[in-house]
Write a protein that holds these residues in place. Structure first.
Motif, PDB file in Angstrom:
ATOM      1  N   LYS A   8      35.178  23.408 129.887  1.00  0.00           N
ATOM      2  CA  LYS A   8      36.148  22.323 129.810  1.00  0.00           C
ATOM      3  C   LYS A   8      37.543  22.838 130.125  1.00  0.00           C
ATOM      4  O   LYS A   8      37.943  23.904 129.653  1.00  0.00           O
ATOM      5  N   GLU A   9      38.271  22.056 130.917  1.00  0.00           N
ATOM      6  CA  GLU A   9      39.684  22.318 131.113  1.00  0.00           C
ATOM      7  C   GLU A   9      40.442  21.532 130.056  1.00  0.00           C
ATOM      8  O   GLU A   9      40.240  20.331 129.897  1.00  0.00           O
ATOM      9  N   VAL A  10      41.296  22.204 129.316  1.00  0.00           N
ATOM     10  CA  VAL A  10      42.040  21.549 128.245  1.00  0.00           C
ATOM     11  C   VAL A  10      43.516  21.502 128.589  1.00  0.00           C
ATOM     12  O   VAL A  10      44.032  22.348 129.334  1.00  0.00           O
ATOM     13  N   ALA A  11      44.191  20.496 128.053  1.00  0.00           N
ATOM     14  CA  ALA A  11      45.617  20.312 128.291  1.00  0.00           C
ATOM     15  C   ALA A  11      46.396  20.691 127.043  1.00  0.00           C
ATOM     16  O   ALA A  11      45.984  20.387 125.925  1.00  0.00           O
ATOM     17  N   GLU A  12      47.515  21.361 127.240  1.00  0.00           N
ATOM     18  CA  GLU A  12      48.367  21.747 126.125  1.00  0.00           C
ATOM     19  C   GLU A  12      49.789  21.286 126.410  1.00  0.00           C
ATOM     20  O   GLU A  12      50.312  21.482 127.511  1.00  0.00           O
TER      21      GLU A  12
END
Length: 262
Positions: A8-12
Motif C-alpha cells: 500500500k502507498e500511504v499518504a502523510e
C-alpha cells in the motif's frame, strides 16, 4: 512456491495542511511505501534468495501515481507487480471489505502459496485487511508476526507472534496461508542503484475491475466519510514571557495561586 505481497502507498500530511472537502489537500500530502509492508517485501525477497520462493509478486490498489512506490518494491527484489485501479475507486475511501474483494480476485488469478502483508497501514491503521482476506479465501493465517521460519517441504510456516500484554506465541501455520507482519521481523534493505535500474524493466500489470471479473458494486464501501475537520483545542496554559526575573516572579505567583508554594 509463489509469494504474493500486498503493498500500500500511504499518504502523510505535514504539520501545516488544508482540508478540502472530506480529505486533506493533495498538495499537502507526501506519499510513500507503507512501513509495515516494507518488512513484508523484505521477508518475501529473503525467501526467494534462500531458494524457497520461486516468484515474488506484489499487488497494490492505487492509481497510476502509485507506480513510483511500486517500483521501489520491485527494486528491492520483487519479480513483478499487479496494480488494480478503476473509476469505482475514484470517489475516495475504500473500506476493508472492498479491498478484500479486490485482493480475493487477484489471489484467484495468481494462486499464491503464501500471502504476506503489513499488520496495518500507517494512514487508516485498521489492521484488518490481511486477516479478513484469509477468512474470505479460506487460508490459514497469523497476525503480528515478528519472526518467520518457512518449511516449504512440510508446507508449514513456523511463526513467532507478538500479542497484547507482552505475551509471545510460537505457532505453526499450514500453507497456503496469510501472514501479516510486524516491524522488527527483519531489516528492510535499501534499493540499490542496480535494483532501481532493473525495476524499470519489470512488469507492472495495470488491471481494472472488469479484468478481475468484478463490478463497481463488488467494491462499494459500506463506510462513508461525511466530514473532516481539525478539532478545536482548549487549554488554560499560560505562556510566561519576559526576562528571567519577570518570568520567575510570575511563576511564583502562579504556584501560590495553585496552592503549590508556601
Amino acid at each position: 512456491m509463489k509469494v504474493l505481497v500486498t503493498v500500500k502507498e500511504v499518504a502523510e500530511a505535514g504539520d501545516d495542511f488544508a482540508i478540502e472537502g472530506t480529505d486533506i489537500a493533495a498538495s499537502d500530502l507526501e506519499y510513500d511505501l507503507n512501513e509495515w509492508d516494507d518488512y513484508a517485501i523484505e521477508a518475501a525477497v529473503q525467501l526467494a534468495e534462500a531458494g524457497i520462493a520461486d516468484e515474488v509478486v506484489t499487488v497494490t490498489i492505487g492509481p497510476e501515481r502509485t507506480e513510483e512506490t511500486i517500483r521501489m518494491a520491485l527494486a528491492k527484489g520483487a519479480d513483478r507487480a499487479v496494480r488494480v485501479w478503476d473509476d469505482a475507486f475514484e470517489d475516495g475511501f475504500s473500506d476493508v471489505a472492498a479491498k478484500v474483494s479486490t485482493f480475493e480476485a487477484v489471489v484467484e488469478d495468481e494462486d499464491p502459496d503464501l500471502i504476506l502483508g503489513g499488520v496495518q497501514a500507517a494512514d487508516t491503521g485498521f489492521g484488518a485487511t490481511g486477516v479478513a482476506l484469509a477468512e474470505r479465501i479460506g487460508f490459514e493465517h497469523a497476525a503480528v508476526v515478528n519472526a518467520l521460519d518457512l518449511d516449504a517441504d512440510a508446507g508449514v510456516a513456523h511463526v513467532h507472534r507478538e500479542l497484547e500484554g507482552g505475551v509471545e506465541e510460537l505457532t505453526d501455520v499450514d500453507l497456503p496461508a496469510v501472514l501479516t507482519v510486524q516491524t522488527g521481523l527483519n531489516e528492510p534493505r535499501y534499493a540499490s542503484l542496480r535494483g532501481i535500474r532493473q525495476a524499470q524493466r519489470k512488469e507492472i500489470a495495470a488491471t481494472d475491475l472488469s479484468d478481475l471479473g468484478l463490478s463497481a458494486d463488488d467494491v462499494e464501501s459500506a463506510l462513508t466519510i461525511t466530514s473532516m475537520y481539525e478539532p478545536e483545542s482548549e487549554s488554560d496554559a499560560e505562556l510566561i514571557e519576559g526576562d528571567a526575573g519577570e518570568a520567575a516572579t510570575r511563576l511564583a505567583e502562579v504556584l501560590r495561586e495553585k496552592g503549590v508554594g508556601a
